[in-house]
Design a protein around this motif. Structure first.
Motif, PDB file in Angstrom:
ATOM      1  N   ILE A 242       0.841  -1.190   0.000  1.00 55.64           N
ATOM      2  CA  ILE A 242       0.000   0.000   0.000  1.00 55.64           C
ATOM      3  C   ILE A 242       0.874   1.237   0.000  1.00 55.64           C
ATOM      4  O   ILE A 242       1.930   1.277   0.642  1.00 55.64           O
ATOM      5  CB  ILE A 242      -0.962  -0.006   1.214  1.00 55.64           C
ATOM      6  CG1 ILE A 242      -1.985   1.123   1.102  1.00 55.64           C
ATOM      7  CG2 ILE A 242      -0.210   0.061   2.527  1.00 55.64           C
ATOM      8  CD1 ILE A 242      -3.124   0.999   2.092  1.00 55.64           C
ATOM      9  N   GLU A 243       0.453   2.239  -0.764  1.00 54.54           N
ATOM     10  CA  GLU A 243       1.152   3.519  -0.843  1.00 54.54           C
ATOM     11  C   GLU A 243       0.106   4.626  -0.764  1.00 54.54           C
ATOM     12  O   GLU A 243      -1.049   4.450  -1.142  1.00 54.54           O
ATOM     13  CB  GLU A 243       1.931   3.645  -2.161  1.00 54.54           C
ATOM     14  CG  GLU A 243       3.063   2.655  -2.335  1.00 54.54           C
ATOM     15  CD  GLU A 243       4.293   3.015  -1.518  1.00 54.54           C
ATOM     16  OE1 GLU A 243       4.332   4.141  -0.966  1.00 54.54           O
ATOM     17  OE2 GLU A 243       5.207   2.181  -1.431  1.00 54.54           O
ATOM     18  N   GLY A 244       0.529   5.793  -0.266  1.00 49.12           N
ATOM     19  CA  GLY A 244      -0.359   6.936  -0.239  1.00 49.12           C
ATOM     20  C   GLY A 244      -0.570   7.479   1.152  1.00 49.12           C
ATOM     21  O   GLY A 244       0.264   7.324   2.050  1.00 49.12           O
ATOM     22  N   ASN A 245      -1.725   8.102   1.348  1.00 46.49           N
ATOM     23  CA  ASN A 245      -2.050   8.777   2.607  1.00 46.49           C
ATOM     24  C   ASN A 245      -2.482   7.760   3.657  1.00 46.49           C
ATOM     25  O   ASN A 245      -3.671   7.513   3.853  1.00 46.49           O
ATOM     26  CB  ASN A 245      -3.152   9.814   2.369  1.00 46.49           C
ATOM     27  CG  ASN A 245      -3.476  10.620   3.610  1.00 46.49           C
ATOM     28  OD1 ASN A 245      -2.755  10.565   4.612  1.00 46.49           O
ATOM     29  ND2 ASN A 245      -4.567  11.365   3.563  1.00 46.49           N
ATOM     30  N   GLN A 246      -1.526   7.171   4.351  1.00 54.47           N
ATOM     31  CA  GLN A 246      -1.835   6.114   5.305  1.00 54.47           C
ATOM     32  C   GLN A 246      -2.358   6.650   6.626  1.00 54.47           C
ATOM     33  O   GLN A 246      -2.672   5.862   7.535  1.00 54.47           O
ATOM     34  CB  GLN A 246      -0.600   5.239   5.514  1.00 54.47           C
ATOM     35  CG  GLN A 246      -0.134   4.576   4.233  1.00 54.47           C
ATOM     36  CD  GLN A 246       0.939   3.527   4.455  1.00 54.47           C
ATOM     37  OE1 GLN A 246       1.056   2.955   5.526  1.00 54.47           O
ATOM     38  NE2 GLN A 246       1.733   3.267   3.421  1.00 54.47           N
ATOM     39  N   ASN A 247      -2.472   7.969   6.779  1.00 49.11           N
ATOM     40  CA  ASN A 247      -3.124   8.527   7.964  1.00 49.11           C
ATOM     41  C   ASN A 247      -4.610   8.184   7.981  1.00 49.11           C
ATOM     42  O   ASN A 247      -5.244   8.207   9.043  1.00 49.11           O
ATOM     43  CB  ASN A 247      -2.942  10.050   8.001  1.00 49.11           C
ATOM     44  CG  ASN A 247      -1.501  10.470   8.220  1.00 49.11           C
ATOM     45  OD1 ASN A 247      -0.750   9.781   8.916  1.00 49.11           O
ATOM     46  ND2 ASN A 247      -1.107  11.591   7.630  1.00 49.11           N
ATOM     47  N   GLU A 248      -5.152   7.898   6.793  1.00 51.89           N
ATOM     48  CA  GLU A 248      -6.570   7.551   6.682  1.00 51.89           C
ATOM     49  C   GLU A 248      -6.813   6.056   6.833  1.00 51.89           C
ATOM     50  O   GLU A 248      -7.949   5.600   6.734  1.00 51.89           O
ATOM     51  CB  GLU A 248      -7.109   8.017   5.324  1.00 51.89           C
ATOM     52  CG  GLU A 248      -6.968   9.511   5.060  1.00 51.89           C
ATOM     53  CD  GLU A 248      -7.892  10.328   5.935  1.00 51.89           C
ATOM     54  OE1 GLU A 248      -8.913   9.779   6.395  1.00 51.89           O
ATOM     55  OE2 GLU A 248      -7.588  11.514   6.147  1.00 51.89           O
ATOM     56  N   LEU A 249      -5.757   5.293   7.062  1.00 52.25           N
ATOM     57  CA  LEU A 249      -5.879   3.836   7.080  1.00 52.25           C
ATOM     58  C   LEU A 249      -6.393   3.350   8.433  1.00 52.25           C
ATOM     59  O   LEU A 249      -5.804   3.620   9.472  1.00 52.25           O
ATOM     60  CB  LEU A 249      -4.514   3.214   6.775  1.00 52.25           C
ATOM     61  CG  LEU A 249      -4.486   1.730   6.407  1.00 52.25           C
ATOM     62  CD1 LEU A 249      -5.287   1.478   5.137  1.00 52.25           C
ATOM     63  CD2 LEU A 249      -3.045   1.266   6.215  1.00 52.25           C
ATOM     64  N   ASP A 250      -7.505   2.641   8.415  1.00 49.60           N
ATOM     65  CA  ASP A 250      -8.030   1.983   9.606  1.00 49.60           C
ATOM     66  C   ASP A 250      -8.576   0.624   9.194  1.00 49.60           C
ATOM     67  O   ASP A 250      -8.408   0.194   8.047  1.00 49.60           O
ATOM     68  CB  ASP A 250      -9.105   2.828  10.305  1.00 49.60           C
ATOM     69  CG  ASP A 250     -10.265   3.206   9.381  1.00 49.60           C
ATOM     70  OD1 ASP A 250     -10.530   2.449   8.414  1.00 49.60           O
ATOM     71  OD2 ASP A 250     -10.904   4.247   9.606  1.00 49.60           O
ATOM     72  N   GLU A 251      -9.206  -0.082  10.113  1.00 46.76           N
ATOM     73  CA  GLU A 251      -9.661  -1.439   9.816  1.00 46.76           C
ATOM     74  C   GLU A 251     -10.695  -1.466   8.698  1.00 46.76           C
ATOM     75  O   GLU A 251     -10.631  -2.312   7.796  1.00 46.76           O
ATOM     76  CB  GLU A 251     -10.244  -2.073  11.082  1.00 46.76           C
ATOM     77  CG  GLU A 251     -10.685  -3.517  10.882  1.00 46.76           C
ATOM     78  CD  GLU A 251     -11.193  -4.161  12.153  1.00 46.76           C
ATOM     79  OE1 GLU A 251     -11.728  -5.285  12.076  1.00 46.76           O
ATOM     80  OE2 GLU A 251     -11.061  -3.537  13.226  1.00 46.76           O
ATOM     81  N   ASP A 252     -11.648  -0.534   8.736  1.00 48.70           N
ATOM     82  CA  ASP A 252     -12.692  -0.509   7.704  1.00 48.70           C
ATOM     83  C   ASP A 252     -12.108  -0.188   6.332  1.00 48.70           C
ATOM     84  O   ASP A 252     -12.480  -0.808   5.323  1.00 48.70           O
ATOM     85  CB  ASP A 252     -13.764   0.522   8.069  1.00 48.70           C
ATOM     86  CG  ASP A 252     -14.566   0.114   9.293  1.00 48.70           C
ATOM     87  OD1 ASP A 252     -14.606  -1.099   9.591  1.00 48.70           O
ATOM     88  OD2 ASP A 252     -15.133   1.012   9.950  1.00 48.70           O
ATOM     89  N   VAL A 253     -11.193   0.774   6.282  1.00 50.33           N
ATOM     90  CA  VAL A 253     -10.568   1.137   5.013  1.00 50.33           C
ATOM     91  C   VAL A 253      -9.732  -0.016   4.484  1.00 50.33           C
ATOM     92  O   VAL A 253      -9.749  -0.326   3.286  1.00 50.33           O
ATOM     93  CB  VAL A 253      -9.700   2.407   5.182  1.00 50.33           C
ATOM     94  CG1 VAL A 253      -8.863   2.654   3.930  1.00 50.33           C
ATOM     95  CG2 VAL A 253     -10.574   3.614   5.479  1.00 50.33           C
ATOM     96  N   THR A 254      -8.996  -0.675   5.379  1.00 54.91           N
ATOM     97  CA  THR A 254      -8.161  -1.817   4.964  1.00 54.91           C
ATOM     98  C   THR A 254      -9.011  -2.925   4.364  1.00 54.91           C
ATOM     99  O   THR A 254      -8.668  -3.491   3.320  1.00 54.91           O
ATOM    100  CB  THR A 254      -7.356  -2.352   6.153  1.00 54.91           C
ATOM    101  OG1 THR A 254      -6.541  -1.306   6.696  1.00 54.91           O
ATOM    102  CG2 THR A 254      -6.468  -3.508   5.729  1.00 54.91           C
ATOM    103  N   MET A 255     -10.125  -3.236   5.005  1.00 59.98           N
ATOM    104  CA  MET A 255     -10.989  -4.295   4.485  1.00 59.98           C
ATOM    105  C   MET A 255     -11.599  -3.900   3.148  1.00 59.98           C
ATOM    106  O   MET A 255     -11.751  -4.748   2.265  1.00 59.98           O
ATOM    107  CB  MET A 255     -12.114  -4.593   5.496  1.00 59.98           C
ATOM    108  CG  MET A 255     -11.632  -5.304   6.750  1.00 59.98           C
ATOM    109  SD  MET A 255     -10.744  -6.839   6.388  1.00 59.98           S
ATOM    110  CE  MET A 255     -11.989  -7.753   5.477  1.00 59.98           C
TER     111      MET A 255
END
Length: 281
Positions: A242-255
């Protein structure tokens, strides 16, 4: 008519000028739907001296993969085959996001294999990790299996993460087909999917497009992801990048990213299955 006139290619007497096209401002460029996968061209067995090979075209991306092995190795006995992957761009082909990853050096990587740039090393490592889980290495003791990837063409002038992960995604799919062509025993065929998530609009795009107008600034609002699966083994994940704005990454986004990549992966797997079935007919 003089002698010099005979050397000219004269058009028909009733020739008419072609109707000029409409201006560019009147042309609407159609784009694919967010859930649409681009068409691909597949071919196996093009490299005669390899145990297996595959060739893939997707738009401007052209990839060739050769598999050598299992080949016997000298030295002490090992109970399973060794496995290595090397990915190389043809000379003078721009590498995606090379300013970020390669820096001032594009000829070697101090932390990886000699002769590979940082981008080539990153792709090689991801590919090796993804394919390793699918190969029955214990079937080939005291042997080596080597995969060589050649990137013949790609539109890599963009500095976005999308172009890098797009390339990595199709390299995995092409390499899996080359392994099948080699006859090496596999647990499953590894296939990948790639998605882009706009963090502001929550819009998910499968197999996202990119062009010269794609900028690094666009990636500040997006997450680009590629995930590799063994779909026939309960959708086991064998690779995740994964690349990009990982500040927005959480469990729901990951799934959401994983589910989108899995949808594309299964579509690619269906096309590979159809191609292999047609070879048998």
């Amino acid at each position: 008519m003089n002698v010099s006139d005979r050397r000219r290619l004269l058009g028909p007497l009733n020739a008419k000028l072609p109707v000029s096209a409409v201006g560019s401002e009147d042309v609407k460029i159609s784009t694919k739907a967010n859930d649409e996968i681009r068409k691909m061209f597949l071919k196996t067995g093009l490299v005669g001296n390899a145990n297996g090979s595959a060739y893939l075209e997707v738009d401007d991306t052209i990839i060739e993969v050769s598999v050598f092995g299992p080949r016997p190795i000298k030295g002490s006995f090992i109970d399973r085959a060794s496995f290595s992957v090397e990915c190389k761009f043809l000379p003078y082909i721009p590498q995606p996001n090379e300013v970020t990853f390669n820096g001032s050096s594009t000829t070697f990587n101090n932390n990886g294999k000699p002769g590979l740039s940082n981008i080539e090393q990153k792709i090689s490592s991801y590919l090796e990790t993804s394919l390793l889980a699918s190969i029955l290495l214990e079937k080939y003791p005291k042997s080596t299996i080597d995969v060589f990837v050649t990137i013949i063409s790609t539109n890599s002038t963009s500095q976005s993460n999308t172009s890098l992960l797009h390339l990595c995604n199709w390299i995995v799919n092409c390499s899996s087909l080359a392994l099948v062509d080699s006859g090496i025993e596999l647990k499953d065929i590894v296939t990948s999917g790639q998605v882009r998530l706009n963090c502001k609009t929550n819009e998910l795009i499968l197999d996202p497009e990119y062009d010269d107008n794609t900028s690094a600034a666009h990636d500040d609002d997006s997450l680009d992801c590629v995930v590799s699966f063994m779909n026939m083994r309960n959708d086991d994940i064998v690779g995740f990048w994964i690349e990009g704005n990982q500040n927005e990454l959480d469990e729901d986004v990951t799934m959401k990213l994983i589910e989108g990549c899995n949808t594309m992966s299964k579509a690619v797997r269906s096309n590979i299955n159809s191609y292999l079935v047609n070879l048998l007919q």
